[in-house]
Scaffold this active site. Structure first.
Site, PDB file in Angstrom:
ATOM      1  N   LYS B  93       0.831  -1.212   0.000  1.00 11.25           N
ATOM      2  CA  LYS B  93       0.000   0.000   0.000  1.00 11.25           C
ATOM      3  C   LYS B  93       0.862   1.257   0.000  1.00 11.25           C
ATOM      4  CE  LYS B  93      -4.020  -2.461   1.497  1.00 11.25           C
ATOM      5  NZ  LYS B  93      -3.521  -3.739   2.038  1.00 11.25           N
ATOM      6  N   ARG B  94       1.843   1.287  -0.892  1.00  9.62           N
ATOM      7  CA  ARG B  94       2.707   2.438  -1.018  1.00  9.62           C
ATOM      8  C   ARG B  94       2.054   3.505  -1.904  1.00  9.62           C
ATOM      9  NH1 ARG B  94       4.722  -0.316   2.686  1.00  9.62           N
ATOM     10  NH2 ARG B  94       6.933  -0.856   2.789  1.00  9.62           N
TER      11      ARG B  94
END
Lengths: 273, 273
Positions: B93-94
């Site tokens: 979830k960058r």
């Protein structure tokens, strides 16, 4: 570090400068590459050169993560080297379901002892709360970022007439107090900053990428400051890569000092500090 | 792995199961703690036990990051151990400004050779594009997540009548094709899944946390499948922690096989495969 202590540091140094440690092996002076840990060695010298003028350091986690396990070691050493009276920000933009956010919080707050971490709001309250459960630590929530893509979703206007970043500012204030929650605010128009300050009068804002020149710092400060300053203004490349040569520490120090002097002037002018 | 190859794996194994490697030292069987690298050893045995029934593995990066540099070594070894014909997802979830996202992409795609990474959309196009520039790699963009907090912002309705997650689905399709872009879709109501499939007919969806029991898998599959299946359904704890004892591999295998058998039935029933 609590809010009052942060403000005291700002007064003491007459500065609200945050230095971004976006340390890139391709950009640091060549002579450092002979060191055992060039990333840490660069950071160490930058910290020595600038900490008189900076109230915060913000390692950009991607730069360390891209180096694999070694990068995390450099990051840990850097964090341990930063003086205790300087606020530390893990610029990580994490955020996931509850138990996963707890682990990210553990990584940055317990394993590494950062004061704060940047968090993305898309997944909502239960993705942010686990970070807020760490006493004495801070969440810096993305509200209005400074990149072009900020326009894609953050400016979408809801039926209630509020933009997404305004919804983020309003709803998240129910999750944590101004003593544990800051916001990333990259807006550079006067009316927008005023609007954001009106929505979050007591919170600190982390302001990315404003040059000391060109009036942006003055404009942001005049419209964004509150009684406790309420601003941390970041500069990364302009300071840490002021020179790519052996004089990089003196050049970084000079750049940081110039920003600090401008901030000193603004603190006096706006707050009478 | 490209889209056609992924579909071929789904047909070959009659499965669209993704096994989540949320490996937690507090939850793995005690006897593994005597190993030199318990996290890798657990993953290795889970992979051996389940890869006949799984088309994808999804390490949840927070679990590794929380262990410091050692955790990244365990992750790297795990990734190298996963068979070549299984799709790999870095659940990270960058998402950050352009040059920072490039470094995250480098970390997960070049340093570690993941097939894909989950990305948060809040910062918009220029935070997602750097990931899409890696040929043969995939972005799995958060659209509608399955947590309670999804309601906070993802369901905000814009003046145009579209919800935020619908805006994400629509706008992001201009950034990348269904051969490089998937979506996280955690919705479990029939009409919502139908609506999302209508907005993104050709894309794969990564569906988190659906139990094999209770009809959710069937409902999601009936309303979410497209001609190439278009679904990867994740199960983490129900499989990898089916037992906390020495029989954990046989129990994990049995659990994975049960899900696979249900998926086999659904693939036959819906696609005639």
């Amino acid at each position: 570090m609590n809010r009052q202590q942060l403000f005291e540091q700002i007064r003491k140094k007459s500065s609200y400068l945050c230095v971004g440690l976006d340390t890139d092996l391709k950009k640091i002076p060549r002579h450092l590459l002979a060191e055992k840990d060039p990333v840490f060695e660069f950071n160490r010298q930058i910290i020595d050169a600038t900490h008189d003028f900076a109230v915060a350091y913000k390692p950009n986690i991607a730069f360390y993560e891209a180096l694999g396990p070694k990068g995390w070691e450099s990051l840990q050493k850097t964090l341990e080297y930063i003086p205790q009276d300087v606020f530390t920000i893990a610029d990580a933009k994490r955020g996931d379901i509850g138990n996963t956010s707890s682990l990210y919080a553990q990584a940055f707050f317990s394993e590494m002892n950062f004061d704060s971490i940047t968090v993305a709001p898309y997944m909502g309250e239960d993705s942010v709360k686990p970070f807020l459960e760490f006493a004495g630590k801070w969440v810096i929530l993305l509200a209005h970022t400074s990149n072009t893509g900020a326009n894609d979703f953050q400016l979408i206007e809801s039926a209630s007439g509020r933009k997404l970043y305004e919804e983020v500012l309003l709803r998240s204030q129910q999750w944590g107090s101004p003593d544990q929650l800051m916001y990333v605010v990259g807006a550079t128009q006067a009316d927008k900053i005023q609007g954001i300050r009106a929505l979050a009068p007591d919170h600190f804002f982390l302001v990315p990428g404003i040059g000391a020149q060109g009036g942006d710092l003055e404009m942001t400060s005049r419209h964004g400051m509150n009684k406790q300053c309420g601003l941390l203004v970041n500069s990364s490349r302009a300071i840490i890569y002021a020179s790519g040569d052996k004089d990089f520490t003196t050049r970084a120090r000079t750049e940081a000092q110039q920003v600090q002097q401008e901030m000193h002037r603004l603190l006096e002018s706006i707050l009478g500090e």
